[in-house]
Scaffold this active site. Structure first.
Site, short mmCIF file in Angstrom:
data_model
loop_
_atom_site.label_atom_id
_atom_site.label_comp_id
_atom_site.label_asym_id
_atom_site.label_seq_id
_atom_site.Cartn_x
_atom_site.Cartn_y
_atom_site.Cartn_z
N GLU A 1 0.84 -1.21 0.00
CA GLU A 1 0.00 0.00 0.00
C GLU A 1 0.87 1.26 0.00
O GLU A 1 0.72 2.14 0.85
CB GLU A 1 -0.98 -0.01 1.19
N GLU B 1 -4.86 -8.76 -0.17
CA GLU B 1 -5.64 -8.45 1.04
C GLU B 1 -7.09 -8.31 0.61
O GLU B 1 -7.39 -7.54 -0.31
CB GLU B 1 -5.18 -7.15 1.71
N GLN C 1 -7.58 -11.44 8.12
CA GLN C 1 -6.29 -12.05 8.34
C GLN C 1 -6.48 -13.39 9.06
O GLN C 1 -7.59 -13.67 9.50
CB GLN C 1 -5.40 -11.14 9.18
O1 AHR Z 1 -5.21 -5.73 7.00
C1 AHR Z 1 -5.17 -4.53 7.72
C2 AHR Z 1 -4.53 -3.40 6.92
O2 AHR Z 1 -5.32 -3.12 5.81
C3 AHR Z 1 -3.19 -3.68 6.33
O3 AHR Z 1 -2.16 -3.48 7.22
C4 AHR Z 1 -3.11 -2.71 5.21
O4 AHR Z 1 -2.30 -3.16 4.15
C5 AHR Z 1 -4.54 -2.51 4.81
O5 AHR Z 1 -4.89 -1.17 4.73
#
Ligand code: AHR
Length: 526
Positions: free
Chosen positions: A207, A330, A379
């Protein structure tokens, strides 16, 4: 590639459907008396569904790594070299193909050299993104790669571009993967690991349009080209280099990075988080919601189809032969943190609503498996749309975990194109397809069909025909719950789990079954 979701509806709603962002190729019909019908083209399978589409992500955030994986060697919680056994065993049941680490936003402030060597000598740091808590560095490179070996999965490391140097990144790759005689390889040996590890995937930043340095795409593309030069494939470890792609449909970022750097990457990422009708400040509760909020999540989840189509079209312009993979590294639902927990730790419960959302995402990834070669739900433990929740020594698995377990049959299977006709799921003048589905053919010839019923209240009569084959025996499993917000808790850990899907009929080679409301099903056809 992609499936036609054919929507039967009244003329006005037909117009709405055409304009909506529902699927890769929406065909519209005004026929009355529609049935939900899928036709699978059994002889037209060309693409393999990359196992990595079913990948995971673990960040130094809240209780994902610490408590979730790492309890330390002296813990009373059963562990192997400090990594908790119950969590490893649960994830192995998913055939977890790949794990991404150490972030997330954390990746661009992580300095790997602080996380090697004797643990008592490792310096601590402040985890500035996630609650300003002290990071002890107890879990570092050796521990992560040990975890991947225990899980028998590929390692995907996200390197630091935002606050790290080119030299630091080069050293890390050399430390992990060089078999010869070098300063970094010898440092690894000194720290107890003689042989290099296999590290298949390496992300050059995370990001970088936001928490990874607030860069413009032009600036990042130039930095990417420089940093990736030194991410070497040592000693037969052919490393897959991943460039940082956009947040959802920021197509300017994607276009610019591809335009400037496409020759230097094997993959590019995209991140896509979804929620209901909330915003970033008030995202909504994970567990307390009405059907309007259910519907809003379904609608927002379906944007994944348009996103994958949009990304694929841009990638086709710069990479006609499809060399570069799209890694959705993600994704998932993002709700307000559970009341009473640290908001910076992003701990959320997980219901049947999250499970159906996950099923939609995974069907979409299958449908775009010509480009989508990895996905990493955010996650693994105790953070966002987690597979696993822990409370001290206790561990439970979530409805989303069960979806991954049900869908694992698609890993490495041949994608089968299909056409889906379905009724509308309507609310407040808006309409969505009530079903999404995808199909694949396994190595020993079975056909796997995964289908989500998005409708919160109505079951769906589902007919599935095999174009090019006839179904013989069919077995099914289904995940649903008595309410939209059914969930597993530490008191009731098995409230939501897959059960067998009864009432499957096979007539003239076609499959007929009723899919419960708000459900995810998997059918195995012999
Ligand atoms: O998954 C949580 C956060 O979401 C991560 O650290 C980031 O890459 C995204 O904005």
């Amino acid at each position: 590639m992609g499936k036609k979701i054919v929507q039967f509806a009244a003329w006005m709603s037909i117009i709405l459907m055409v304009a909506s962002s529902v699927s890769a190729a929406v065909k519209v019909s005004s026929e009355a008396g529609a049935v939900n019908r899928m036709v699978i083209h059994v002889d037209e399978g060309k693409e393999t569904i990359a196992p990595e589409i079913y990948g995971h992500f673990a960040e130094h955030l809240g209780r994902c790594v610490y408590e979730g994986f790492w309890v330390g060697e002296d813990s009373e919680i059963p562990n192997v070299r400090g990594i908790r056994t119950d969590v490893v065993e649960a994830l192995k049941k998913l055939d977890i193909p790949v794990l991404r680490w150490p972030g997330g936003c954390f990746a661009d402030e992580y300095h790997w050299k602080e996380g090697i060597g004797p643990r008592e000598e490792r310096p601590s740091m402040v985890n500035t993104h996630w609650g300003m808590v002290t990071e002890t560095n107890a879990f570092g490179t050796h521990e992560f790669l040990d975890l991947c070996e225990q899980l028998d999965c590929e390692a995907y490391i996200a390197g630091n571009v935002g606050s790290g140097t080119v030299e630091e990144m080069q050293d890390w790759v050399e430390y992990m993967t060089f078999a010869g005689d070098s300063e970094m390889a010898n440092l690894r040996r000194q720290n107890g690991r003689e042989e290099p590890w296999r590290v298949k995937y390496f992300g050059v930043g995370n990001e970088n349009w936001g928490c990874g340095g607030n860069m413009t795409p032009e600036y990042y593309a130039d930095l990417y080209k420089c940093y990736q030069t030194y991410v070497r494939s040592y000693s037969g470890n052919a490393i897959v280099k991943v460039a940082c792609g956009p947040s959802s449909d920021d197509y300017r970022w994607l276009t610019t990075v591809l335009e400037r750097a496409n020759r230097h990457m094997h993959a590019i990422s995209v991140h896509h988080y979804v929620r209901g009708s909330g915003n970033w400040t008030r995202k909504g509760s994970a567990t307390e919601f009405d059907e309007g909020e259910w519907f809003a999540l379904m609608k927002n989840t379906l944007t994944i189809y348009d996103l994958l189509k949009g990304c694929s079209e841009i990638m086709d312009r710069f990479d006609r032969r499809g060399r570069i993979g799209l890694f959705v590294d993600e994704w998932g639902t993002w709700w307000d943190a559970e009341p009473g927990t640290n908001p910076a730790f992003l701990y959320q419960q997980n219901t049947v609503r999250d499970a159906v959302s996950a099923g939609i995402f995974l069907n979409a990834f299958n449908d775009h498996c010509d480009r989508v070669r990895m996905g990493n739900i955010a996650q693994t433990n105790n953070v966002l749309q987690a597979m696993i929740l822990t409370d001290g020594p206790k561990m439970i698995v979530t409805p989303t975990y069960h979806v991954f377990e049900m869908y694992k049959v698609h890993q490495g299977a041949t994608y089968l194109p299909s056409d889906l006709t379905c009724r509308a799921y309507g609310r407040s003048g808006q309409e969505l397809p009530s079903l999404t589905a995808s199909a694949s053919k396994g190595k020993s010839g079975q056909i796997y069909i995964t289908v989500c019923n998005l409708d919160a209240t109505k079951p769906a009569e589902f007919v599935c025909e095999l174009d090019g084959a006839k179904a013989n025996r069919v077995a099914g499993r289904v995940l649903t719950g008595p309410t939209m917000n059914a969930m597993n808790t530490f008191d009731e850990p098995e409230a939501v789990k897959p059960v067998s899907l009864n009432g499957i009929a096979v007539q003239n080679g076609a499959i007929k079954v009723t899919l419960p409301a708000r459900s995810v099903s998997v059918l195995t056809v012999q």
